[in-house]
Design an enzyme around this catalytic site. Structure first.
Site, PDB file in Angstrom:
ATOM      1  N   HIS A 182       0.809  -1.235   0.000  1.00 47.46           N
ATOM      2  CA  HIS A 182       0.000   0.000   0.000  1.00 47.46           C
ATOM      3  C   HIS A 182       0.838   1.280   0.000  1.00 47.46           C
ATOM      4  O   HIS A 182       0.649   2.189   0.799  1.00 47.46           O
ATOM      5  CB  HIS A 182      -1.130  -0.008   1.038  1.00 47.46           C
ATOM      6  CG  HIS A 182      -0.756  -0.161   2.492  1.00 47.46           C
ATOM      7  ND1 HIS A 182       0.259   0.525   3.091  1.00 47.46           N
ATOM      8  CD2 HIS A 182      -1.321  -0.915   3.467  1.00 47.46           C
ATOM      9  CE1 HIS A 182       0.309   0.194   4.372  1.00 47.46           C
ATOM     10  NE2 HIS A 182      -0.630  -0.677   4.619  1.00 47.46           N
ATOM     11  N   HIS A 192      -5.647  -8.063  15.006  1.00 46.71           N
ATOM     12  CA  HIS A 192      -5.685  -6.851  14.175  1.00 46.71           C
ATOM     13  C   HIS A 192      -6.514  -7.139  12.930  1.00 46.71           C
ATOM     14  O   HIS A 192      -6.344  -8.182  12.300  1.00 46.71           O
ATOM     15  CB  HIS A 192      -4.235  -6.477  13.820  1.00 46.71           C
ATOM     16  CG  HIS A 192      -4.061  -5.296  12.931  1.00 46.71           C
ATOM     17  ND1 HIS A 192      -4.961  -4.275  12.857  1.00 46.71           N
ATOM     18  CD2 HIS A 192      -3.063  -4.974  12.075  1.00 46.71           C
ATOM     19  CE1 HIS A 192      -4.524  -3.371  11.984  1.00 46.71           C
ATOM     20  NE2 HIS A 192      -3.380  -3.776  11.489  1.00 46.71           N
ATOM     21  N   GLU A 243      -6.676  -5.624   9.942  1.00 39.22           N
ATOM     22  CA  GLU A 243      -6.173  -5.314   8.596  1.00 39.22           C
ATOM     23  C   GLU A 243      -6.041  -6.608   7.779  1.00 39.22           C
ATOM     24  O   GLU A 243      -5.689  -7.664   8.309  1.00 39.22           O
ATOM     25  CB  GLU A 243      -4.824  -4.581   8.690  1.00 39.22           C
ATOM     26  CG  GLU A 243      -4.537  -3.777   7.443  1.00 39.22           C
ATOM     27  CD  GLU A 243      -3.365  -2.805   7.640  1.00 39.22           C
ATOM     28  OE1 GLU A 243      -2.718  -2.814   8.705  1.00 39.22           O
ATOM     29  OE2 GLU A 243      -3.094  -2.035   6.688  1.00 39.22           O
ATOM     30  N   ASP A 263      -4.121  -8.057   5.690  1.00 44.10           N
ATOM     31  CA  ASP A 263      -2.949  -8.937   5.582  1.00 44.10           C
ATOM     32  C   ASP A 263      -2.935  -9.961   6.722  1.00 44.10           C
ATOM     33  O   ASP A 263      -2.162 -10.919   6.675  1.00 44.10           O
ATOM     34  CB  ASP A 263      -1.634  -8.147   5.512  1.00 44.10           C
ATOM     35  CG  ASP A 263      -1.536  -7.039   6.536  1.00 44.10           C
ATOM     36  OD1 ASP A 263      -2.567  -6.595   7.061  1.00 44.10           O
ATOM     37  OD2 ASP A 263      -0.407  -6.604   6.819  1.00 44.10           O
ATOM     38  N   HIS A 308      -1.750  -0.134  15.433  1.00 45.37           N
ATOM     39  CA  HIS A 308      -1.938   1.139  14.787  1.00 45.37           C
ATOM     40  C   HIS A 308      -3.356   1.321  14.213  1.00 45.37           C
ATOM     41  O   HIS A 308      -3.588   2.282  13.470  1.00 45.37           O
ATOM     42  CB  HIS A 308      -0.882   1.304  13.668  1.00 45.37           C
ATOM     43  CG  HIS A 308      -1.055   0.324  12.532  1.00 45.37           C
ATOM     44  ND1 HIS A 308      -1.244   0.734  11.228  1.00 45.37           N
ATOM     45  CD2 HIS A 308      -1.106  -1.018  12.478  1.00 45.37           C
ATOM     46  CE1 HIS A 308      -1.383  -0.310  10.434  1.00 45.37           C
ATOM     47  NE2 HIS A 308      -1.303  -1.383  11.161  1.00 45.37           N
ATOM     48  N   ASP A 334       1.187  -6.000  14.654  1.00 40.88           N
ATOM     49  CA  ASP A 334       2.119  -5.246  13.807  1.00 40.88           C
ATOM     50  C   ASP A 334       3.257  -4.594  14.599  1.00 40.88           C
ATOM     51  O   ASP A 334       4.254  -4.171  14.007  1.00 40.88           O
ATOM     52  CB  ASP A 334       1.358  -4.184  13.009  1.00 40.88           C
ATOM     53  CG  ASP A 334       0.680  -4.759  11.769  1.00 40.88           C
ATOM     54  OD1 ASP A 334       1.038  -5.884  11.362  1.00 40.88           O
ATOM     55  OD2 ASP A 334      -0.198  -4.088  11.190  1.00 40.88           O
ATOM     56  N   TYR A 366       9.884   0.274   9.246  1.00 45.35           N
ATOM     57  CA  TYR A 366       8.507  -0.096   9.583  1.00 45.35           C
ATOM     58  C   TYR A 366       7.939   0.887  10.615  1.00 45.35           C
ATOM     59  O   TYR A 366       6.835   1.400  10.473  1.00 45.35           O
ATOM     60  CB  TYR A 366       8.467  -1.532  10.125  1.00 45.35           C
ATOM     61  CG  TYR A 366       7.056  -2.073  10.210  1.00 45.35           C
ATOM     62  CD1 TYR A 366       6.508  -2.772   9.162  1.00 45.35           C
ATOM     63  CD2 TYR A 366       6.276  -1.852  11.338  1.00 45.35           C
ATOM     64  CE1 TYR A 366       5.202  -3.246   9.229  1.00 45.35           C
ATOM     65  CE2 TYR A 366       4.977  -2.307  11.410  1.00 45.35           C
ATOM     66  CZ  TYR A 366       4.445  -3.013  10.355  1.00 45.35           C
ATOM     67  OH  TYR A 366       3.154  -3.461  10.419  1.00 45.35           O
ATOM     68  N   HIS A 413       4.749  -9.611  11.165  1.00 48.01           N
ATOM     69  CA  HIS A 413       5.586  -9.467   9.969  1.00 48.01           C
ATOM     70  C   HIS A 413       7.045  -9.676  10.343  1.00 48.01           C
ATOM     71  O   HIS A 413       7.524  -9.113  11.334  1.00 48.01           O
ATOM     72  CB  HIS A 413       5.477  -8.055   9.366  1.00 48.01           C
ATOM     73  CG  HIS A 413       4.132  -7.718   8.810  1.00 48.01           C
ATOM     74  ND1 HIS A 413       3.627  -8.305   7.677  1.00 48.01           N
ATOM     75  CD2 HIS A 413       3.192  -6.829   9.223  1.00 48.01           C
ATOM     76  CE1 HIS A 413       2.428  -7.783   7.422  1.00 48.01           C
ATOM     77  NE2 HIS A 413       2.141  -6.904   8.349  1.00 48.01           N
TER      78      HIS A 413
END
Lengths: 395, 53
Positions: free
Chosen positions: A24, A78, A80, A82, A145, A164, A191, A224
């Site tokens: 993104h 989370h 999101e 991914d 986040h 994350d 990151y 990640h």
């Protein structure tokens, strides 16, 4: 990738995304990984999933450890995509009515992503879930986040599944910090700079809360990249340092250029800064990715920005970069603006207004030169650079 | 009545609308919003809000 046993009865069943280069808008030059974790006890828990196109690999990895249908609970740290993109496949396979644990905001946000009527179990900060011999504790980390973000802590093994937080976009054959190459910390810093910098005050509070709670952390498993087992304190301390936004004695001169005039000015300003003993780096916007520039912004004391004027505006790449930087809310910066122009020359004023809106402490008055800088113009740039260098040293 | 913005996520508290989902009636001024109230989007406390310019 095969599942990796990270502790007795605890497996990373995540996947590697070697070839992603644009996450993104963030340049992922080392690819990334989507980590997901399986905790085997009397009950079996899956912590997070992976991006949708990798669902088959996730299920294959889980199957190498246990029959996926035996998963009793799923935890979503989370929302999101991914980390949740494979939830529909996983829930369909293990049973749509199996409990799905998440934060209160997670239940709301997951419902905004997926039409499925899953069996949500919203948890409060500090709530525990017994798996039999072992217990998970949930820790709300709102806005680190996303509103739904939370951590999950495995009490008996002292493992923190940090979503994350503490992550890096890094795909490698290695799984742990003691095996990773020298690019690990720069990727962790990148990151932080691009995903978390704007939440610095909240991160400081969270880390203080965790330290005050006295919980032991033997391993940090982000969603990640590499897992921190050798020295989790190293990344925690780095987060504290980055969140305080204490700059180095370093300035960056970010510019774009049409006929090399603003570039000539940028180089002269960088020389002027260097002559005071402060490190200075000219950065050409169209030769760099904005996410790499933000990594440099994180620990720079001064951000000096140069743009030509094009059709009465700042150069469009600069508007892109300034919008991106503004959103990440860098704090405690010295700012400067400069640029070349043909006939109207609005760019310097426009750039300065943007930096002022970001609460940068502006150094007046950045050079604004017509057409091609002459010797006098170049000296004006060097003098401006020296002024910025002195301001950095006085900080 | 002044509106207040959450500095963390950008949510705007509008006194005219209140936050009925969390027991703050429409027409409640910022000063009368309970201290323990949290931003309905991100959970920030009242201290994290600033008056909208």
């Amino acid at each position: 990738m095969k599942p990796t046993k990270i502790a007795e009865g605890v497996y990373d069943v995540g996947v590697l995304d070697w070839n992603i280069r644009d996450f993104h808008g963030y340049s992922t030059n080392r690819g990334t990984s989507y980590n997901a974790f399986l905790v085997i006890d009397e009950k079996i828990a899956l912590i997070d999933t992976v991006k949708a196109p990798f669902a088959d690999q996730l299920i294959s990895n889980i199957s190498q450890v246990i029959d996926p249908k035996k998963i009793d609970v799923v935890i979503s740290n989370h929302t999101e995509m991914d980390h949740t993109g494979s939830l529909p496949r996983v829930m369909n396979l293990i049973g749509e009515t199996k409990p799905l644990y998440c934060s209160k905001m997670g239940a709301k946000n997951l419902a905004g992503h997926f039409p499925n009527a899953w069996n949500y179990h919203p948890v409060k900060d500090g709530e525990e879930l017994s798996l039999g011999k072992r217990t998970l504790t949930f820790m709300e980390t709102r806005m680190i986040h996303w509103p739904d973000s939370m951590f999950t802590y495995l009490n008996e093994d002292h493992i923190l599944f940090s979503s994350d937080g503490f992550g890096q976009h890094y795909a490698g054959f290695e799984k742990f910090d003691d095996q990773a190459d020298a690019d690990l910390m720069p990727q962790a810093k990148k990151y932080y700079a691009n995903i978390l910098m704007l939440y610095a005050p909240r991160i400081l509070k969270l880390v203080e809360k965790v330290v005050a709670s006295g919980i032991q952390i033997d391993m940090i498993c982000p969603d990640h990249g590499i897992l921190w087992r050798k020295d989790p304190g190293k990344i925690i301390n780095a987060y504290l340092q980055w969140s305080r936004q204490e700059p180095e004695e370093k300035a960056i001169v970010i510019y774009d250029t049409m006929w090399k005039s603003t570039e000539t000015m940028a180089n002269a300003i960088a020389e002027g800064i260097s002559s005071t003993g402060v490190k200075a780096k000219p950065i050409h916007l169209r030769s760099s990715d904005r996410s790499d520039i933000m990594t440099d912004v994180l620990d720079a004391a001064a951000i000096v920005v140069g743009s030509p004027t094009l059709n009465n505006q700042m150069f469009p790449t600069m508007a892109d970069f300034l919008t991106y930087m503004k959103g990440l809310k860098p704090e405690n910066k010295i700012g400067g603006a400069f640029g070349s122009y043909g006939w109207s020359g609005e760019s310097v004023k426009l750039v300065a207004a943007e930096l002022t809106a970001m609460k940068f402490k502006m150094i007046e008055s950045g050079p604004r030169l017509q057409y091609v800088p002459d010797a006098q113009g170049i000296e004006a740039c060097a003098a401006y650079g020296r002024k910025i260098g002195e301001a950095v040293k006085a900080k | 009545m002044d509106k207040y913005v959450c500095t963390l996520c950008g949510y705007v508290y509008d006194p005219e609308a209140g936050d009925p989902d969390n027991d703050v009636e429409p027409g409640t001024s910022w000063e009368d919003v309970p201290d323990e109230w949290e931003c309905p989007v991100c959970g920030a406390g009242k201290d994290d809000f600033e008056k909208e310019e």
